[in-house]
Motif scaffolding. Structure first.
Motif, PDB file in Angstrom:
ATOM      1  N   MET A 165       0.838  -1.188   0.000  1.00 37.83           N
ATOM      2  CA  MET A 165       0.000   0.000   0.000  1.00 37.83           C
ATOM      3  C   MET A 165       0.877   1.243   0.000  1.00 37.83           C
ATOM      4  SD  MET A 165      -3.208   0.636  -0.172  1.00 37.83           S
ATOM      5  CE  MET A 165      -3.811  -0.969   0.356  1.00 37.83           C
ATOM      6  N   ALA A 166       0.490   2.242  -0.805  1.00 37.29           N
ATOM      7  CA  ALA A 166       1.304   3.443  -0.953  1.00 37.29           C
ATOM      8  C   ALA A 166       1.272   4.285   0.317  1.00 37.29           C
ATOM      9  CB  ALA A 166       0.807   4.261  -2.137  1.00 37.29           C
ATOM     10  N   VAL A 167       2.351   5.002   0.567  1.00 39.31           N
ATOM     11  CA  VAL A 167       2.424   5.923   1.703  1.00 39.31           C
ATOM     12  C   VAL A 167       1.504   7.116   1.465  1.00 39.31           C
ATOM     13  CG1 VAL A 167       3.924   7.527   2.948  1.00 39.31           C
ATOM     14  CG2 VAL A 167       4.741   5.228   2.391  1.00 39.31           C
ATOM     15  N   PHE A 168       1.538   7.670   0.258  1.00 42.47           N
ATOM     16  CA  PHE A 168       0.720   8.827  -0.099  1.00 42.47           C
ATOM     17  C   PHE A 168      -0.388   8.425  -1.058  1.00 42.47           C
ATOM     18  CE2 PHE A 168       4.505  11.181   1.194  1.00 42.47           C
ATOM     19  CZ  PHE A 168       3.983  12.346   1.746  1.00 42.47           C
ATOM     20  N   THR A 169      -1.578   8.986  -0.839  1.00 46.57           N
ATOM     21  CA  THR A 169      -2.604   9.016  -1.877  1.00 46.57           C
ATOM     22  C   THR A 169      -2.809  10.475  -2.258  1.00 46.57           C
ATOM     23  OG1 THR A 169      -3.759   7.004  -1.207  1.00 46.57           O
ATOM     24  CG2 THR A 169      -5.028   8.620  -2.449  1.00 46.57           C
ATOM     25  N   ILE A 170      -2.750  10.741  -3.544  1.00 44.58           N
ATOM     26  CA  ILE A 170      -2.933  12.096  -4.066  1.00 44.58           C
ATOM     27  C   ILE A 170      -4.383  12.244  -4.516  1.00 44.58           C
ATOM     28  CG2 ILE A 170      -1.966  13.859  -5.569  1.00 44.58           C
ATOM     29  CD1 ILE A 170       0.055  12.255  -3.714  1.00 44.58           C
ATOM     30  N   VAL A 171      -5.084  13.230  -3.980  1.00 44.10           N
ATOM     31  CA  VAL A 171      -6.480  13.484  -4.342  1.00 44.10           C
ATOM     32  C   VAL A 171      -6.532  14.665  -5.309  1.00 44.10           C
ATOM     33  CG1 VAL A 171      -8.740  14.234  -3.499  1.00 44.10           C
ATOM     34  CG2 VAL A 171      -7.434  12.504  -2.230  1.00 44.10           C
ATOM     35  N   VAL A 172      -7.035  14.403  -6.508  1.00 42.50           N
ATOM     36  CA  VAL A 172      -7.083  15.423  -7.566  1.00 42.50           C
ATOM     37  C   VAL A 172      -8.518  15.564  -8.056  1.00 42.50           C
ATOM     38  CG1 VAL A 172      -6.178  16.183  -9.795  1.00 42.50           C
ATOM     39  CG2 VAL A 172      -4.768  14.732  -8.302  1.00 42.50           C
ATOM     40  N   PRO A 173      -9.205  16.666  -7.753  1.00 45.39           N
ATOM     41  CA  PRO A 173     -10.525  16.920  -8.355  1.00 45.39           C
ATOM     42  C   PRO A 173     -10.331  17.421  -9.782  1.00 45.39           C
ATOM     43  CG  PRO A 173      -9.951  18.699  -6.883  1.00 45.39           C
ATOM     44  CD  PRO A 173      -8.802  17.726  -6.820  1.00 45.39           C
ATOM     45  N   PHE A 174     -11.164  16.944 -10.706  1.00 42.14           N
ATOM     46  CA  PHE A 174     -10.968  17.287 -12.122  1.00 42.14           C
ATOM     47  C   PHE A 174     -12.240  17.881 -12.704  1.00 42.14           C
ATOM     48  CE2 PHE A 174     -11.255  15.916 -16.648  1.00 42.14           C
ATOM     49  CZ  PHE A 174     -10.253  16.738 -17.145  1.00 42.14           C
ATOM     50  N   TYR A 175     -12.119  19.140 -13.175  1.00 43.37           N
ATOM     51  CA  TYR A 175     -13.195  19.806 -13.897  1.00 43.37           C
ATOM     52  C   TYR A 175     -12.528  20.839 -14.787  1.00 43.37           C
ATOM     53  CZ  TYR A 175     -17.573  22.238 -14.887  1.00 43.37           C
ATOM     54  OH  TYR A 175     -18.660  22.798 -15.524  1.00 43.37           O
ATOM     55  N   GLN A 176     -12.372  20.506 -16.059  1.00 42.62           N
ATOM     56  CA  GLN A 176     -11.642  21.381 -16.977  1.00 42.62           C
ATOM     57  C   GLN A 176     -12.323  21.456 -18.338  1.00 42.62           C
ATOM     58  OE1 GLN A 176      -9.288  23.403 -16.440  1.00 42.62           O
ATOM     59  NE2 GLN A 176      -8.437  22.761 -14.486  1.00 42.62           N
ATOM     60  N   ARG A 177     -11.987  22.530 -19.046  1.00 40.41           N
ATOM     61  CA  ARG A 177     -12.514  22.717 -20.393  1.00 40.41           C
ATOM     62  C   ARG A 177     -11.412  22.745 -21.451  1.00 40.41           C
ATOM     63  NH1 ARG A 177     -16.143  25.546 -17.143  1.00 40.41           N
ATOM     64  NH2 ARG A 177     -18.327  25.110 -17.631  1.00 40.41           N
TER      65      ARG A 177
ATOM     66  N   VAL B  45      -8.288  10.357  -8.859  1.00 37.36           N
ATOM     67  CA  VAL B  45      -8.711  11.497  -9.673  1.00 37.36           C
ATOM     68  C   VAL B  45     -10.229  11.460  -9.772  1.00 37.36           C
ATOM     69  CG1 VAL B  45      -8.570  12.656 -11.900  1.00 37.36           C
ATOM     70  CG2 VAL B  45      -6.559  11.490 -10.973  1.00 37.36           C
ATOM     71  N   VAL B  46     -10.882  12.518  -9.319  1.00 36.96           N
ATOM     72  CA  VAL B  46     -12.341  12.563  -9.295  1.00 36.96           C
ATOM     73  C   VAL B  46     -12.831  13.435 -10.445  1.00 36.96           C
ATOM     74  CG1 VAL B  46     -14.391  13.121  -7.940  1.00 36.96           C
ATOM     75  CG2 VAL B  46     -12.323  12.277  -6.794  1.00 36.96           C
ATOM     76  N   ASP B  47     -13.471  12.798 -11.414  1.00 33.03           N
ATOM     77  CA  ASP B  47     -14.055  13.504 -12.549  1.00 33.03           C
ATOM     78  C   ASP B  47     -15.398  14.059 -12.104  1.00 33.03           C
ATOM     79  OD1 ASP B  47     -15.212  14.361 -14.878  1.00 33.03           O
ATOM     80  OD2 ASP B  47     -14.809  12.539 -16.022  1.00 33.03           O
ATOM     81  N   ASP B  48     -15.438  15.359 -11.857  1.00 29.03           N
ATOM     82  CA  ASP B  48     -16.635  16.020 -11.343  1.00 29.03           C
ATOM     83  C   ASP B  48     -17.529  16.475 -12.496  1.00 29.03           C
ATOM     84  OD1 ASP B  48     -18.125  16.871  -9.075  1.00 29.03           O
ATOM     85  OD2 ASP B  48     -17.424  18.929  -9.360  1.00 29.03           O
ATOM     86  N   ALA B  49     -17.869  15.508 -13.382  1.00 26.31           N
ATOM     87  CA  ALA B  49     -18.650  15.794 -14.587  1.00 26.31           C
ATOM     88  C   ALA B  49     -17.972  16.853 -15.439  1.00 26.31           C
ATOM     89  CB  ALA B  49     -20.074  16.204 -14.233  1.00 26.31           C
ATOM     90  N   SER B  50     -16.677  16.678 -15.655  1.00 22.85           N
ATOM     91  CA  SER B  50     -15.886  17.655 -16.405  1.00 22.85           C
ATOM     92  C   SER B  50     -16.342  17.758 -17.859  1.00 22.85           C
ATOM     93  CB  SER B  50     -14.413  17.244 -16.364  1.00 22.85           C
ATOM     94  OG  SER B  50     -13.646  18.084 -17.194  1.00 22.85           O
TER      95      SER B  50
END
Length: 319
Positions: free
Chosen positions: A1-13, A37-42
């Protein structure tokens, strides 16, 4: 298991914004990590951003798609998908990127000083001139230097210091450990303003130790923001100021029984009321009808708004 989890919200044009951020993640000197990576209905598809990555990098990314919930809601989803064995969560907005030492500095510092809340400095261009770094904070506040390489400090009652001016803080330079990962979440209802400030405060108040690193950990992306900014000419400006007031009202509850902090928060509340009303007056000059429905909703929750209306009208009459 990784030491770090990177949380990236994604909403881009626009194409390529997320790939730049992910390149900075996979260029870290500390590579014991995975990503959510969370695709927030990008509007721009996440698949297009990930397609060009090497297979071994894509394998370390857990992509989650959801209905649009705004920045706080997207980050909450990311936190909910952090593996149980992860020790630290680092946040990265998809239009920002990291310096190569960011995670190494965070890991070294948090391990050495038994900290579960960490902020590095973030740097940006001219559009980011209101921001200032941890080194500036060290010069103006009573602090204790914990190490020189990297330059890490600790400030007593950092949450109170934050209230005076939180422009040294940014989510893309923040790392938290357990149990903050398990217990702290963003207020997803605050979609246009201040959900990050409330989260900063909640983590600071609950952390066993907060440390600050003067070395730059993140660079702010220029030109394209993850969630569009709102200026005082925008129809959304009134809603943004109302949400700011709501966040401040909730922040006030965190500091119950601390008169100095309450006074500071009330000054911010007054500013939010004034800016909202000035924005509505400016819209009226542009022949845009005031948002009476939202103003009434605000006044119902905050009768002092009516006093601000009277004060503004009296000032206009005097002039």
């Amino acid at each position: 298991m990784a030491v770090f989890t990177i949380v990236v919200p994604f909403y881009q044009r626009e194409d390529g914004i997320l790939r730049r951020a992910l390149t900075s993640v996979f260029s870290q000197k500390f590579q014991d990590l995975d990503l959510v990576v969370v695709d927030d209905a990008s509007p721009h598809p996440l698949s297009a951003e990930l397609a060009s990555l090497p297979e071994e990098q894509r394998a370390r990314i857990h992509a989650v798609r959801q209905e649009n919930a705004g920045p706080g809601g997207a980050r909450n989803t990311g936190l909910d998908h952090v593996p149980a064995g992860t020790r630290y969560v680092a946040f990265l907005d998809s239009d920002d990127f990291w310096t190569p030492d960011h995670l190494a500095n965070a890991y070294q510092s948090m391990e050495a000083h038994n900290a579960d809340c960490y902020f590095a400095s973030i740097e940006g261009g001219e559009e980011f001139d209101y921001h200032f770094g941890i080194a500036d904070l060290e010069r103006t506040e009573a602090s204790k230097r914990l190490s020189d390489h990297p330059p890490v400090i600790e400030i007593p009652d950092i949450a109170s210091v934050m209230l005076k001016n939180w422009a040294f803080l940014h989510l893309s330079a923040m790392v938290i450990g357990r149990p903050l990962i398990e217990t702290k979440r963003f207020d997803a209802a605050l979609r246009l303003a201040a959900e990050d400030v409330l989260f900063f405060c909640d983590c600071m108040l609950a952390a066993k130790r907060v440390i600050l690193c003067a070395a730059p950990g993140a660079l702010r992306g220029e030109g394209v923001n993850i969630f569009h900014g709102v200026d005082n000419a925008s129809p959304e400006f009134l809603r943004q100021q109302f949400i700011t007031w709501m966040a401040l009202d909730r922040l006030e509850q965190r500091f119950a029984g601390r008169p100095s902090e309450i006074e500071t928060i009330n000054q911010y509340k007054t500013r939010a009321r004034q800016q909202a009303l000035w924005g509505q007056m400016a819209g009226l000059r542009r022949r845009r009808r005031p948002d009476f429905s939202l103003l009434a909703r605000w006044a119902w929750r905050d009768p002092r708004l009516l006093g601000s209306v009277v004060g503004l009208a009296a000032g206009k009459l005097k002039r």
